[in-house]
Scaffold this active site. Structure first.
Site, PDB file in Angstrom:
ATOM      1  N   LEU A 104       0.888  -1.370   0.123  1.00  0.00           N
ATOM      2  CA  LEU A 104       0.150   0.063   0.060  1.00  0.00           C
ATOM      3  C   LEU A 104       0.845   1.312  -0.019  1.00  0.00           C
ATOM      4  CD1 LEU A 104      -2.738  -0.703   2.467  1.00  0.00           C
ATOM      5  CD2 LEU A 104      -2.936  -1.082   0.182  1.00  0.00           C
ATOM      6  N   ASP A 105       0.436   2.406  -0.418  1.00  0.00           N
ATOM      7  CA  ASP A 105       1.228   3.487  -0.458  1.00  0.00           C
ATOM      8  C   ASP A 105       1.342   4.120   0.792  1.00  0.00           C
ATOM      9  OD1 ASP A 105       1.096   3.504  -3.257  1.00  0.00           O
ATOM     10  OD2 ASP A 105      -0.647   4.846  -3.590  1.00  0.00           O
ATOM     11  N   LYS A 106       2.343   4.888   1.095  1.00  0.00           N
ATOM     12  CA  LYS A 106       2.562   5.451   2.461  1.00  0.00           C
ATOM     13  C   LYS A 106       1.532   5.931   2.750  1.00  0.00           C
ATOM     14  CE  LYS A 106       6.273   8.052   4.814  1.00  0.00           C
ATOM     15  NZ  LYS A 106       7.301   9.138   4.475  1.00  0.00           N
ATOM     16  N   LYS A 192      -5.460   5.556  -7.415  1.00  0.00           N
ATOM     17  CA  LYS A 192      -5.394   6.822  -7.602  1.00  0.00           C
ATOM     18  C   LYS A 192      -5.209   7.289  -9.093  1.00  0.00           C
ATOM     19  CE  LYS A 192      -2.892   7.340  -3.040  1.00  0.00           C
ATOM     20  NZ  LYS A 192      -1.405   7.329  -2.433  1.00  0.00           N
TER      21      LYS A 192
END
Ligand code: URA
Length: 237
Positions: A104-106, A192
């Site tokens: 997962l992204d930060k 996104k």
């Protein structure tokens, strides 16, 4: 498969290999009720009762942890500078070889599975398996039928990549709506970028399920717990 006693202890996160050897030589480790002082003696870990300083060891070949990832942590095993999801694990869920299965992204929160089972992660992430990952997102402006149809048809990302068909649902209609998205692949920044392809920005992103495994609502952000066998198989249902 029979394994050296020091290796068994190290694999379970009890101690490092050399610490395990010291523990064993000092007589603090029993196997089936009898002290074993030989670190090299081989035992079948699933078939014997090992105790360290009188505390029984619950042998698990692999560990599977469900985490509600908070924002601000990297979803990798280690990083020289930044904190990672592995740093959040409590001592009883630590052992060598743990890594997050998928990234997962930060700034993304929610369901992450941490394991030391490479086969499990490989199966979970294999594009051919097309496991459904469900996300909830707060986005920059309302969406309607047009965007729902675009997601269902498969959006085209800015670099021309064509995504698989995805489900888009509006959960709360407002200025920054809460929506749900289901995708069956895991490209870099995929959700996104899918929203960018329809002119929306993702303001907040949370993963809520993988396959039939749903994030435990009792886990607050930053908390984790061991997964049961039923939860492991739910990933592939
Ligand atoms: N899609 C994204 O854009 N980010 C994530 O962290 C996961 C899926």
């Amino acid at each position: 498969m029979a394994e050296r006693l020091d290796k068994i202890l190290a694999s379970q996160g009890v101690a490092t290999r050399s610490e395990a050897q010291r523990l064993i030589r000092s007589g603090r480790v029993t196997v089936n009720g009898t002290v074993c002082r030989d670190p090299a003696f081989k035992w079948e870990p699933a078939d014997c009762e090992i105790a360290v300083s009188g505390r029984p060891l619950r042998y698990r070949r692999h560990l599977y942890v469900m985490m509600n990832k908070p924002a601000g942590l990297l979803c990798v095993s280690r990083d020289p500078k930044a904190k990672t999801v592995i740093d959040l694990l409590p001592p009883d869920l630590r052992r060598q070889g743990l890594f997050p299965a998928g990234r997962l992204d930060k700034d993304t929160v929610g369901l992450v599975i941490i394991t030391d089972d490479g086969d499990f992660a490989h199966r979970m992430l294999a594009p051919k398996k097309a496991i459904v990952k469900r996300y909830q997102a707060v986005i920059s402006s309302p969406v309607g039928e047009e965007e729902i149809r675009a997601f269902a048809a498969g959006t085209s990302l800015e670099d021309g990549t064509r995504c698989r068909p995805a489900v888009l649902r509006v959960l709360e209609e407002k200025e920054n709506p809460l929506v749900e998205v289901e995708i069956t692949e895991g490209r870099y920044h995929q959700v996104k970028r899918m929203f960018l392809s329809v002119g929306r920005r993702v303001l907040r992103l949370k993963r809520v399920s993988v396959g039939k495994l749903v994030l435990d609502p009792d886990l607050k952000e930053g908390e984790c717990r061991e997964m049961g066998p039923g939860e492991r198989s739910a990933v592939f249902e």
